[in-house]
Design a protein around this motif. Structure first.
Motif, PDB file in Angstrom:
ATOM      1  N   LYS A  89     100.579  37.302  59.052  1.00 45.16           N
ATOM      2  CA  LYS A  89      99.553  38.309  58.784  1.00 45.16           C
ATOM      3  C   LYS A  89      98.651  37.906  57.619  1.00 45.16           C
ATOM      4  CE  LYS A  89     102.066  42.432  60.461  1.00 45.16           C
ATOM      5  NZ  LYS A  89     103.276  41.813  61.032  1.00 45.16           N
ATOM      6  N   SER A  90      99.226  37.235  56.630  1.00 39.89           N
ATOM      7  CA  SER A  90      98.426  36.825  55.474  1.00 39.89           C
ATOM      8  C   SER A  90      97.439  35.724  55.854  1.00 39.89           C
ATOM      9  CB  SER A  90      99.342  36.373  54.340  1.00 39.89           C
ATOM     10  OG  SER A  90     100.203  37.434  53.949  1.00 39.89           O
ATOM     11  N   PHE A  91      97.829  34.842  56.752  1.00 44.30           N
ATOM     12  CA  PHE A  91      96.886  33.841  57.286  1.00 44.30           C
ATOM     13  C   PHE A  91      95.820  34.534  58.132  1.00 44.30           C
ATOM     14  CE2 PHE A  91     100.431  31.158  56.145  1.00 44.30           C
ATOM     15  CZ  PHE A  91      99.850  29.960  55.762  1.00 44.30           C
ATOM     16  N   ASN A  92      96.232  35.513  58.916  1.00 48.75           N
ATOM     17  CA  ASN A  92      95.301  36.278  59.743  1.00 48.75           C
ATOM     18  C   ASN A  92      94.272  36.996  58.875  1.00 48.75           C
ATOM     19  OD1 ASN A  92      94.657  37.179  62.464  1.00 48.75           O
ATOM     20  ND2 ASN A  92      95.461  39.186  61.902  1.00 48.75           N
ATOM     21  N   SER A  93      94.739  37.610  57.812  1.00 47.02           N
ATOM     22  CA  SER A  93      93.855  38.292  56.871  1.00 47.02           C
ATOM     23  C   SER A  93      92.859  37.320  56.245  1.00 47.02           C
ATOM     24  CB  SER A  93      94.706  38.949  55.771  1.00 47.02           C
ATOM     25  OG  SER A  93      93.929  39.334  54.669  1.00 47.02           O
ATOM     26  N   TRP A 256      87.211  38.062  47.307  1.00 51.92           N
ATOM     27  CA  TRP A 256      88.103  38.375  48.425  1.00 51.92           C
ATOM     28  C   TRP A 256      89.566  38.254  47.990  1.00 51.92           C
ATOM     29  CZ3 TRP A 256      88.168  40.621  53.051  1.00 51.92           C
ATOM     30  CH2 TRP A 256      89.327  40.493  53.812  1.00 51.92           C
ATOM     31  N   VAL A 257      89.889  37.203  47.258  1.00 55.05           N
ATOM     32  CA  VAL A 257      91.260  37.017  46.788  1.00 55.05           C
ATOM     33  C   VAL A 257      91.696  38.225  45.963  1.00 55.05           C
ATOM     34  CG1 VAL A 257      92.756  35.622  45.290  1.00 55.05           C
ATOM     35  CG2 VAL A 257      91.139  34.512  46.849  1.00 55.05           C
ATOM     36  N   GLN A 258      90.838  38.655  45.051  1.00 57.92           N
ATOM     37  CA  GLN A 258      91.165  39.793  44.202  1.00 57.92           C
ATOM     38  C   GLN A 258      91.370  41.055  45.028  1.00 57.92           C
ATOM     39  OE1 GLN A 258      91.862  39.987  40.958  1.00 57.92           O
ATOM     40  NE2 GLN A 258      92.174  42.214  41.133  1.00 57.92           N
ATOM     41  N   ASP A 259      90.466  41.276  45.970  1.00 54.84           N
ATOM     42  CA  ASP A 259      90.534  42.485  46.792  1.00 54.84           C
ATOM     43  C   ASP A 259      91.741  42.450  47.726  1.00 54.84           C
ATOM     44  OD1 ASP A 259      89.308  44.934  47.062  1.00 54.84           O
ATOM     45  OD2 ASP A 259      88.071  44.331  48.765  1.00 54.84           O
ATOM     46  N   TYR A 283     100.119  48.101  48.894  1.00 50.58           N
ATOM     47  CA  TYR A 283      99.763  47.133  49.924  1.00 50.58           C
ATOM     48  C   TYR A 283      98.283  46.804  49.828  1.00 50.58           C
ATOM     49  CZ  TYR A 283     100.296  44.821  54.487  1.00 50.58           C
ATOM     50  OH  TYR A 283     100.375  43.895  55.510  1.00 50.58           O
ATOM     51  N   GLY A 284      97.950  45.511  50.065  1.00 48.34           N
ATOM     52  CA  GLY A 284      96.567  45.060  50.036  1.00 48.34           C
ATOM     53  C   GLY A 284      96.031  44.802  51.420  1.00 48.34           C
ATOM     54  N   TYR A 285      95.410  43.641  51.601  1.00 53.73           N
ATOM     55  CA  TYR A 285      94.906  43.244  52.914  1.00 53.73           C
ATOM     56  C   TYR A 285      95.907  42.278  53.555  1.00 53.73           C
ATOM     57  CZ  TYR A 285      90.301  44.997  51.373  1.00 53.73           C
ATOM     58  OH  TYR A 285      89.253  45.772  50.914  1.00 53.73           O
ATOM     59  N   GLN A 286      96.976  42.833  54.105  1.00 54.59           N
ATOM     60  CA  GLN A 286      98.051  42.067  54.721  1.00 54.59           C
ATOM     61  C   GLN A 286      98.807  41.219  53.688  1.00 54.59           C
ATOM     62  OE1 GLN A 286      97.743  42.217  58.864  1.00 54.59           O
ATOM     63  NE2 GLN A 286      97.196  44.049  57.689  1.00 54.59           N
ATOM     64  N   PHE A 287      98.748  41.639  52.453  1.00 51.37           N
ATOM     65  CA  PHE A 287      99.587  41.144  51.362  1.00 51.37           C
ATOM     66  C   PHE A 287     100.290  42.344  50.730  1.00 51.37           C
ATOM     67  CE2 PHE A 287      96.624  37.592  51.569  1.00 51.37           C
ATOM     68  CZ  PHE A 287      97.426  36.484  51.298  1.00 51.37           C
ATOM     69  N   TRP A 288     101.541  42.131  50.310  1.00 48.97           N
ATOM     70  CA  TRP A 288     102.320  43.159  49.612  1.00 48.97           C
ATOM     71  C   TRP A 288     102.206  42.943  48.112  1.00 48.97           C
ATOM     72  CZ3 TRP A 288     105.554  46.695  52.353  1.00 48.97           C
ATOM     73  CH2 TRP A 288     105.725  46.421  53.717  1.00 48.97           C
ATOM     74  N   ARG A 289     102.133  44.027  47.369  1.00 51.62           N
ATOM     75  CA  ARG A 289     102.297  43.952  45.932  1.00 51.62           C
ATOM     76  C   ARG A 289     103.792  43.901  45.600  1.00 51.62           C
ATOM     77  NH1 ARG A 289      98.717  42.104  42.783  1.00 51.62           N
ATOM     78  NH2 ARG A 289      99.913  43.090  41.112  1.00 51.62           N
ATOM     79  N   CYS A 290     104.114  43.262  44.479  1.00 52.61           N
ATOM     80  CA  CYS A 290     105.502  43.162  44.010  1.00 52.61           C
ATOM     81  C   CYS A 290     105.619  43.745  42.604  1.00 52.61           C
ATOM     82  CB  CYS A 290     105.951  41.704  43.933  1.00 52.61           C
ATOM     83  SG  CYS A 290     105.779  40.708  45.400  1.00 52.61           S
TER      84      CYS A 290
END
Length: 370
Positions: A89-93, A256-259, A283-290
């Protein structure tokens, strides 16, 4: 003094040669842990913690852009592609972000715009208001995740599933939504996500032979299915750590990276929250916060690329059904406290132990409930 210095240098050269498994194009540079501000003893403690978790397959630790530790549990290997599950999903995003940058779509575009033939005859107001941004943040508005029929995802099925909540207000992990993002990229570029990423991401990063199957509809699966090597996963994390820049070229905009890696929606009341505290952080754009101001790509069974910006660190891990919170806890408990701002004296004895431990790693199957 000179003899001792030469001996130390020789040991370090041997250490790097025996731990550096060069695979594919443009491998990441290698270095010792001490050279990048962490003791090999801390690395050994981390590997010991991982080895206590069933079904671990691999790890790679990158600091200041250099691989300082890596290992594979036999029969896994450095050159063996591994299924990423939802790290896909992160590659897709990333593909969506590149298409936005090229002006091919907008995050505010309505999803129905791309699929007029697949829309229900009388779409609800919620469906009509659903945007690309809502799909990226897993807040498309469904109350129940649409499931593929006969194992094959379908955009039409996704669009014809009830949209109970106003989009943007309710987090629900939704693989079919990620698949629909993949379909949107294909609609606006004429290429599958895998094809689209090849010259824009895979080739610049030196990622070879990316295997990403397509659905019967002709779209990359998007939500899952991508096979890459451990180092390839680490490279995606390093790209995001470097704010989208790679070898002097801006592959994706820093904005984009920041967003994409910022918190856009609360996710602490969704079923994934039962996994552990690191599924409560937003949750971000198909990335999870930790926790610890980190973010990650995350796939079922223990696939991770974890980015720690404050420490300038990337950790990649693969597994076959591991305890996922335990994998992250090993980072927080064994690695995080050990990172220092300056280089440390080389430790030949600890480095020798590391080589011996890594050489003996073997996969232990995940325990099944009786």
């Amino acid at each position: 003094m000179v003899i001792r210095s030469l001996g130390s240098a020789l040991f370090i050269a041997i250490f790097l040669a025996t731990t550096h498994r060069v695979n594919g194009a443009n491998p990441l540079p290698r270095g010792t842990p001490e050279a990048q501000g962490i003791s090999t003893n801390a690395i050994n403690d981390y590997v010991e913690a991982l080895d206590k978790i069933d079904a671990i397959h691999s790890f790679m630790v990158v600091r200041h852009g250099q691989v300082i530790a890596e290992g594979w549990w036999k029969p896994e290997a450095a050159d063996k592609p591994h299924v990423l599950n939802s790290v896909s999903k992160s590659f897709n995003s990333t593909a969506v972000g590149m298409a936005v940058t090229e002006g091919k779509l907008s995050l505010d575009d309505h999803v129905l715009k791309f699929f007029p033939a697949d829309a229900p005859a009388d779409p609800s107001d919620n469906l009509k208001s659903m945007t690309v941004r809502d799909l990226l943040t897993m807040s498309g508005g469904h109350d129940t995740e649409p499931k593929p029929v006969d194992g094959s995802p379908s955009v039409k099925q996704f669009l014809n599933s009830p949209v109970v909540h106003q989009p943007g207000t309710h987090f629900l992990y939704n693989g079919m939504g990620s698949y629909t993002l993949s379909a949107i990229v294909t609609k606006v570029t004429g290429q599958t996500v895998g094809e689209y990423l090849k010259p824009r991401l895979f080739e610049p990063l030196g990622i070879e032979n990316a295997d990403w199957p397509s659905s019967p509809e002709g779209f990359s699966l998007g939500a899952h299915g991508l096979y890459l090597r451990t180092e390839d996963i680490a490279k995606l994390g390093q790209l995001y750590l470097q704010k989208g820049r790679w070898n002097g070229k801006q592959l994706i905009p820093e904005t984009w990276v920041q967003d994409a890696t910022s918190k856009h929606v609360e996710n602490d009341k969704e079923p994934h929250a039962n996994i552990g505290i690191d599924w409560h952080q937003g949750y971000g754009y198909q990335f999870w916060r930790c926790t610890h101001n980190a973010f990650r790509g995350d796939g079922a069974g223990g696939q991770f690329v974890v980015v720690l910006p404050d420490q300038d660190v990337v950790v990649a891990m693969t597994a076959g059904g591991a305890n996922m919170q335990a994998e992250l806890d090993a980072i927080w408990e064994k690695l995080l406290p050990a990172f220092q701002d300056k280089a440390l004296p080389e430790d030949a004895a600890a480095q020798g132990k590391f080589k011996q431990v890594v050489a003996k790693l073997e996969v232990r199957s995940a325990k099944k409930d009786k």
